[in-house]
Design a protein around this motif. Sequence first.
Motif, PDB file in Angstrom:
ATOM      1  N   VAL A 157     -52.493  16.987   9.915  1.00  0.00           N
ATOM      2  CA  VAL A 157     -53.137  16.459   8.705  1.00  0.00           C
ATOM      3  C   VAL A 157     -52.155  16.510   7.550  1.00  0.00           C
ATOM      4  O   VAL A 157     -51.880  15.509   6.901  1.00  0.00           O
ATOM      5  CB  VAL A 157     -54.421  17.244   8.378  1.00  0.00           C
ATOM      6  CG1 VAL A 157     -55.024  16.750   7.069  1.00  0.00           C
ATOM      7  CG2 VAL A 157     -55.431  17.120   9.511  1.00  0.00           C
ATOM      8  N   PHE A 192     -51.428  12.845   5.715  1.00  0.00           N
ATOM      9  CA  PHE A 192     -51.629  12.938   4.270  1.00  0.00           C
ATOM     10  C   PHE A 192     -50.312  12.656   3.542  1.00  0.00           C
ATOM     11  O   PHE A 192     -49.268  13.145   3.952  1.00  0.00           O
ATOM     12  CB  PHE A 192     -52.133  14.342   3.932  1.00  0.00           C
ATOM     13  CG  PHE A 192     -52.447  14.544   2.475  1.00  0.00           C
ATOM     14  CD1 PHE A 192     -53.674  14.179   1.965  1.00  0.00           C
ATOM     15  CD2 PHE A 192     -51.500  15.095   1.624  1.00  0.00           C
ATOM     16  CE1 PHE A 192     -53.961  14.362   0.619  1.00  0.00           C
ATOM     17  CE2 PHE A 192     -51.775  15.277   0.283  1.00  0.00           C
ATOM     18  CZ  PHE A 192     -53.006  14.913  -0.210  1.00  0.00           C
ATOM     19  N   PRO A 193     -50.356  11.816   2.492  1.00  0.00           N
ATOM     20  CA  PRO A 193     -51.506  11.387   1.699  1.00  0.00           C
ATOM     21  C   PRO A 193     -52.229  10.143   2.210  1.00  0.00           C
ATOM     22  O   PRO A 193     -53.201   9.718   1.583  1.00  0.00           O
ATOM     23  CB  PRO A 193     -50.895  11.108   0.328  1.00  0.00           C
ATOM     24  CG  PRO A 193     -49.511  10.656   0.635  1.00  0.00           C
ATOM     25  CD  PRO A 193     -49.072  11.472   1.815  1.00  0.00           C
ATOM     26  N   ASP A 194     -51.774   9.541   3.304  1.00  0.00           N
ATOM     27  CA  ASP A 194     -52.513   8.414   3.871  1.00  0.00           C
ATOM     28  C   ASP A 194     -53.798   8.908   4.509  1.00  0.00           C
ATOM     29  O   ASP A 194     -53.870  10.041   5.011  1.00  0.00           O
ATOM     30  CB  ASP A 194     -51.663   7.691   4.918  1.00  0.00           C
ATOM     31  CG  ASP A 194     -50.468   6.986   4.296  1.00  0.00           C
ATOM     32  OD1 ASP A 194     -50.611   6.488   3.164  1.00  0.00           O
ATOM     33  OD2 ASP A 194     -49.399   6.956   4.925  1.00  0.00           O
ATOM     34  N   TYR A 195     -54.813   8.051   4.522  1.00  0.00           N
ATOM     35  CA  TYR A 195     -56.104   8.409   5.114  1.00  0.00           C
ATOM     36  C   TYR A 195     -56.053   8.190   6.611  1.00  0.00           C
ATOM     37  O   TYR A 195     -55.641   7.135   7.095  1.00  0.00           O
ATOM     38  CB  TYR A 195     -57.233   7.574   4.516  1.00  0.00           C
ATOM     39  CG  TYR A 195     -58.566   7.841   5.186  1.00  0.00           C
ATOM     40  CD1 TYR A 195     -59.350   8.922   4.801  1.00  0.00           C
ATOM     41  CD2 TYR A 195     -59.022   7.031   6.221  1.00  0.00           C
ATOM     42  CE1 TYR A 195     -60.558   9.186   5.423  1.00  0.00           C
ATOM     43  CE2 TYR A 195     -60.221   7.286   6.850  1.00  0.00           C
ATOM     44  CZ  TYR A 195     -60.984   8.375   6.445  1.00  0.00           C
ATOM     45  OH  TYR A 195     -62.173   8.632   7.072  1.00  0.00           O
ATOM     46  N   PHE A 196     -56.468   9.189   7.352  1.00  0.00           N
ATOM     47  CA  PHE A 196     -56.592   9.060   8.797  1.00  0.00           C
ATOM     48  C   PHE A 196     -57.585  10.113   9.281  1.00  0.00           C
ATOM     49  O   PHE A 196     -57.502  11.279   8.893  1.00  0.00           O
ATOM     50  CB  PHE A 196     -55.244   9.267   9.493  1.00  0.00           C
ATOM     51  CG  PHE A 196     -55.338   9.225  10.993  1.00  0.00           C
ATOM     52  CD1 PHE A 196     -55.626   8.034  11.649  1.00  0.00           C
ATOM     53  CD2 PHE A 196     -55.142  10.367  11.740  1.00  0.00           C
ATOM     54  CE1 PHE A 196     -55.706   7.989  13.035  1.00  0.00           C
ATOM     55  CE2 PHE A 196     -55.219  10.336  13.130  1.00  0.00           C
ATOM     56  CZ  PHE A 196     -55.500   9.141  13.777  1.00  0.00           C
ATOM     57  N   CYS A 197     -58.528   9.694  10.132  1.00  0.00           N
ATOM     58  CA  CYS A 197     -59.513  10.618  10.699  1.00  0.00           C
ATOM     59  C   CYS A 197     -59.304  10.679  12.207  1.00  0.00           C
ATOM     60  O   CYS A 197     -59.560   9.696  12.908  1.00  0.00           O
ATOM     61  CB  CYS A 197     -60.936  10.151  10.386  1.00  0.00           C
ATOM     62  SG  CYS A 197     -62.215  11.272  11.016  1.00  0.00           S
TER      63      CYS A 197
END
Length: 210
Positions: A157, A192-197
């Motif tokens: 993350v 992070f800082p890009d969004y990824f789940c």
Amino acid sequence: MSDSSPDLAAELAALRQRLDSLEARTQAAEDHLAIANLQRAYGYYVDKSQWEHVADLFARDAVLEINGRGRFIGHERIREYMRHFGPPKRGLLMNHMQLQPVIHVEPDGVHAHARVRALMMVGQMGDHAMWGEAIYENDYLKEDGVWKIARLKAWQVLYTPYDKGWAVEASPLLSEFGDFPPDEPIEAYPVFPDYFCPPYHYRNPVSGRE
């Protein structure tokens, strides 16, 4: 007596059914606890660079994927991976706190899955200090009657310098070791800082949606 026999037989059958159900629920609860303890033990051993203990937690045909370092296949390759980090050193901090477990045991009682968050404090005194976070999506196998890690998949993350924090700086996805190539590469993903789940192994427990 003959009139009551059918009622007695039905009552005994119902009691057997209830007993079977209770035994299954008890076993599921014990499996849930065993898997939670297994994952927590992993964190404690990593904390202190006890790599032989870490490797012992994996099944014979286990698979290991941590960050972007690639895929390591089989128990002995995982042991090599762990040994690559070397013995503990003075001033080394490797805390890997295992938090928020969501555990599901398959109906067969020998396969299970868990999503776990790791909060990390890592660094070397006099050199560097980092905050880190990862999401595990792991598979487990009851092998020879004992729960073991069948697949450990740690999705990075963030890593950020302690003195700057995630509001200022974040590290890219950690890539392969230059001197210890994986058995298979893995595809890079955003951190992070890009969004990824990272994908869930389970559906929403209320709505049933994926």
